[in-house]
Design a protein around this motif. Structure first.
Motif, PDB file in Angstrom:
ATOM      1  N   MET A   1       0.846  -1.202   0.000  1.00  0.00           N
ATOM      2  CA  MET A   1       0.000   0.000   0.000  1.00  0.00           C
ATOM      3  C   MET A   1       0.881   1.251   0.000  1.00  0.00           C
ATOM      4  O   MET A   1       1.767   1.393   0.836  1.00  0.00           O
ATOM      5  N   ILE A   2       0.650   2.143  -0.952  1.00  0.00           N
ATOM      6  CA  ILE A   2       1.404   3.393  -1.037  1.00  0.00           C
ATOM      7  C   ILE A   2       0.699   4.458  -0.198  1.00  0.00           C
ATOM      8  O   ILE A   2      -0.478   4.751  -0.412  1.00  0.00           O
ATOM      9  N   ARG A   3       1.425   5.004   0.767  1.00  0.00           N
ATOM     10  CA  ARG A   3       0.860   5.996   1.691  1.00  0.00           C
ATOM     11  C   ARG A   3       1.087   7.401   1.120  1.00  0.00           C
ATOM     12  O   ARG A   3       2.201   7.739   0.706  1.00  0.00           O
ATOM     13  N   ILE A   4       0.016   8.222   1.127  1.00  0.00           N
ATOM     14  CA  ILE A   4       0.061   9.530   0.474  1.00  0.00           C
ATOM     15  C   ILE A   4      -0.305  10.655   1.443  1.00  0.00           C
ATOM     16  O   ILE A   4      -1.265  10.542   2.202  1.00  0.00           O
ATOM     17  N   LEU A   5       0.488  11.731   1.389  1.00  0.00           N
ATOM     18  CA  LEU A   5       0.129  12.983   2.055  1.00  0.00           C
ATOM     19  C   LEU A   5      -0.347  13.919   0.944  1.00  0.00           C
ATOM     20  O   LEU A   5       0.301  14.020  -0.108  1.00  0.00           O
ATOM     21  N   LEU A   6      -1.463  14.594   1.161  1.00  0.00           N
ATOM     22  CA  LEU A   6      -2.016  15.495   0.154  1.00  0.00           C
ATOM     23  C   LEU A   6      -2.126  16.907   0.714  1.00  0.00           C
ATOM     24  O   LEU A   6      -2.796  17.136   1.720  1.00  0.00           O
ATOM     25  N   ALA A   7      -1.458  17.855   0.065  1.00  0.00           N
ATOM     26  CA  ALA A   7      -1.508  19.266   0.490  1.00  0.00           C
ATOM     27  C   ALA A   7      -2.121  20.099  -0.625  1.00  0.00           C
ATOM     28  O   ALA A   7      -1.514  20.295  -1.681  1.00  0.00           O
ATOM     29  N   GLU A   8      -3.330  20.577  -0.388  1.00  0.00           N
ATOM     30  CA  GLU A   8      -4.096  21.371  -1.357  1.00  0.00           C
ATOM     31  C   GLU A   8      -5.012  22.292  -0.563  1.00  0.00           C
ATOM     32  O   GLU A   8      -5.749  21.835   0.306  1.00  0.00           O
ATOM     33  N   ASP A   9      -4.946  23.606  -0.830  1.00  0.00           N
ATOM     34  CA  ASP A   9      -5.697  24.541   0.013  1.00  0.00           C
ATOM     35  C   ASP A   9      -7.159  24.710  -0.392  1.00  0.00           C
ATOM     36  O   ASP A   9      -7.952  25.240   0.382  1.00  0.00           O
ATOM     37  N   MET A  10      -7.546  24.266  -1.568  1.00  0.00           N
ATOM     38  CA  MET A  10      -8.944  24.384  -1.982  1.00  0.00           C
ATOM     39  C   MET A  10      -9.705  23.129  -1.543  1.00  0.00           C
ATOM     40  O   MET A  10      -9.420  22.021  -2.002  1.00  0.00           O
ATOM     41  N   HIS A  11     -10.662  23.315  -0.636  1.00  0.00           N
ATOM     42  CA  HIS A  11     -11.355  22.188  -0.004  1.00  0.00           C
ATOM     43  C   HIS A  11     -12.009  21.241  -1.008  1.00  0.00           C
ATOM     44  O   HIS A  11     -11.893  20.023  -0.904  1.00  0.00           O
ATOM     45  N   GLU A  24      -8.347   3.674  -5.767  1.00  0.00           N
ATOM     46  CA  GLU A  24      -7.252   2.760  -6.139  1.00  0.00           C
ATOM     47  C   GLU A  24      -6.933   1.834  -4.966  1.00  0.00           C
ATOM     48  O   GLU A  24      -6.714   2.295  -3.846  1.00  0.00           O
ATOM     49  N   GLU A  25      -6.868   0.547  -5.241  1.00  0.00           N
ATOM     50  CA  GLU A  25      -6.674  -0.443  -4.172  1.00  0.00           C
ATOM     51  C   GLU A  25      -5.319  -0.342  -3.489  1.00  0.00           C
ATOM     52  O   GLU A  25      -5.181  -0.699  -2.316  1.00  0.00           O
ATOM     53  N   ASP A  26      -4.323   0.122  -4.219  1.00  0.00           N
ATOM     54  CA  ASP A  26      -2.964   0.148  -3.663  1.00  0.00           C
ATOM     55  C   ASP A  26      -2.550   1.519  -3.137  1.00  0.00           C
ATOM     56  O   ASP A  26      -1.394   1.728  -2.757  1.00  0.00           O
ATOM     57  N   LEU A  27      -3.488   2.497  -3.111  1.00  0.00           N
ATOM     58  CA  LEU A  27      -3.169   3.843  -2.644  1.00  0.00           C
ATOM     59  C   LEU A  27      -4.045   4.214  -1.452  1.00  0.00           C
ATOM     60  O   LEU A  27      -5.228   3.890  -1.425  1.00  0.00           O
ATOM     61  N   THR A  28      -3.458   4.888  -0.459  1.00  0.00           N
ATOM     62  CA  THR A  28      -4.248   5.368   0.675  1.00  0.00           C
ATOM     63  C   THR A  28      -3.740   6.741   1.112  1.00  0.00           C
ATOM     64  O   THR A  28      -2.526   6.965   1.227  1.00  0.00           O
ATOM     65  N   VAL A  29      -4.665   7.682   1.305  1.00  0.00           N
ATOM     66  CA  VAL A  29      -4.308   9.028   1.770  1.00  0.00           C
ATOM     67  C   VAL A  29      -4.261   9.000   3.301  1.00  0.00           C
ATOM     68  O   VAL A  29      -5.279   8.768   3.953  1.00  0.00           O
ATOM     69  N   VAL A  30      -3.083   9.222   3.866  1.00  0.00           N
ATOM     70  CA  VAL A  30      -2.922   9.146   5.328  1.00  0.00           C
ATOM     71  C   VAL A  30      -2.964  10.518   5.988  1.00  0.00           C
ATOM     72  O   VAL A  30      -3.088  10.635   7.205  1.00  0.00           O
ATOM     73  N   SER A  31      -2.853  11.596   5.177  1.00  0.00           N
ATOM     74  CA  SER A  31      -2.874  12.937   5.743  1.00  0.00           C
ATOM     75  C   SER A  31      -3.339  13.940   4.689  1.00  0.00           C
ATOM     76  O   SER A  31      -2.878  13.895   3.552  1.00  0.00           O
ATOM     77  N   GLU A  32      -4.276  14.833   5.077  1.00  0.00           N
ATOM     78  CA  GLU A  32      -4.761  15.907   4.200  1.00  0.00           C
ATOM     79  C   GLU A  32      -4.445  17.244   4.861  1.00  0.00           C
ATOM     80  O   GLU A  32      -4.753  17.440   6.029  1.00  0.00           O
ATOM     81  N   LEU A  33      -3.856  18.157   4.083  1.00  0.00           N
ATOM     82  CA  LEU A  33      -3.470  19.461   4.636  1.00  0.00           C
ATOM     83  C   LEU A  33      -3.906  20.583   3.705  1.00  0.00           C
ATOM     84  O   LEU A  33      -4.076  20.365   2.507  1.00  0.00           O
ATOM     85  N   GLU A  34      -4.017  21.794   4.279  1.00  0.00           N
ATOM     86  CA  GLU A  34      -4.307  22.941   3.425  1.00  0.00           C
ATOM     87  C   GLU A  34      -3.217  24.004   3.510  1.00  0.00           C
ATOM     88  O   GLU A  34      -3.267  24.998   2.826  1.00  0.00           O
ATOM     89  N   ARG A  35      -2.177  23.762   4.348  1.00  0.00           N
ATOM     90  CA  ARG A  35      -1.103  24.742   4.517  1.00  0.00           C
ATOM     91  C   ARG A  35       0.259  24.109   4.243  1.00  0.00           C
ATOM     92  O   ARG A  35       0.524  22.973   4.640  1.00  0.00           O
ATOM     93  N   GLY A  36       1.126  24.900   3.591  1.00  0.00           N
ATOM     94  CA  GLY A  36       2.457  24.397   3.280  1.00  0.00           C
ATOM     95  C   GLY A  36       3.347  24.237   4.498  1.00  0.00           C
ATOM     96  O   GLY A  36       4.211  23.364   4.540  1.00  0.00           O
ATOM     97  N   ASP A  37       3.129  25.089   5.521  1.00  0.00           N
ATOM     98  CA  ASP A  37       3.997  25.017   6.698  1.00  0.00           C
ATOM     99  C   ASP A  37       3.626  23.865   7.637  1.00  0.00           C
ATOM    100  O   ASP A  37       4.254  23.688   8.680  1.00  0.00           O
TER     101      ASP A  37
END
Length: 202
Positions: A1-11, A24-37
């Motif tokens: 399973m590929i672990r993904i962090l997603l940073a995008e400020d538009m909800h 996707e069966e092999d992808l999972t989003v483990v963190s969602e962010l809206e700020r670069g810092d």
């Protein structure tokens, strides 16, 4: 399973991307962010394999965040997802050691493929953009001139720029004058426009 962090400020965009990736069966989003810092601390906490990062983020721009990730957490590879398809932006992304650069108007299936390739240690770059970047002009501005112009582009006054960069107001004005001259611009506003269109500013 590929672990993904997603940073995008538009909800809405962020929600759509999460939904897309979760199909996707092999992808999972483990963190969602809206700020670069917040990217580095979240990456340290969740240990993603790939960080999908928008360039234009509050707090810290995506390219600076990607560079920080490369320095502090190199096992997490950055994939820039942006609407800023300019050759200069791609060149800056490459110098920030990102592993991938994908435009937001790419087909949805491209994103999953790009994530898998980046996670596998490959580099992924939009081919048309890569071709344009190869022949595009390098910025004639120094790092400091770019920094001063970037702040001016955000509406910051010379006095504030001077305080922020610990320079004299006269030095800041000299940098701005030099920048206008180097870019063959009519004035500061024109210099900002030229630099943005060339991808030398965010």
């Amino acid at each position: 399973m590929i672990r993904i962090l997603l940073a995008e400020d538009m909800h809405m965009v962020r929600g759509a991307l999460v939904a897309l990736l979760d199909l996707e069966e092999d992808l999972t989003v483990v963190s969602e962010l809206e700020r670069g810092d917040e990217i580095l601390s979240a990456a340290r906490e969740h240990r993603p394999d790939v960080a999908i990062i928008d360039i234009d983020l509050p707090g810290l721009d995506g390219l600076s965040a990607a560079e920080l990730l490369h320095e502090r957490l190199p096992e997490c590879r950055a994939l820039i997802l942006t609407s800023l398809g300019r050759p200069g932006t791609l060149r800056r992304a490459m110098s920030a050691h990102v592993a991938g650069f994908l435009l937001k108007d790419a087909p949805p299936t491209e994103l999953a493929h790009a994530v898998r390739r980046v996670a596998a240690g490959q580099r992924v770059v939009d081919p048309q953009l890569a071709l344009a970047a190869w022949g595009g002009a390098e910025s004639p501005l120094t790092t400091r001139e770019t920094e001063v112009l970037q702040l001016a582009a955000q509406g910051t006054e010379p006095q504030e720029i001077a305080a922020h960069l610990r320079l004299s107001v006269g030095t800041v004005r000299n940098y701005l004058t030099t920048t206008v001259t180097k870019l063959n611009a009519r004035n500061r506003v024109d210099a900002i426009r030229i630099a943005r269109e060339s991808g030398w500013l965010l």
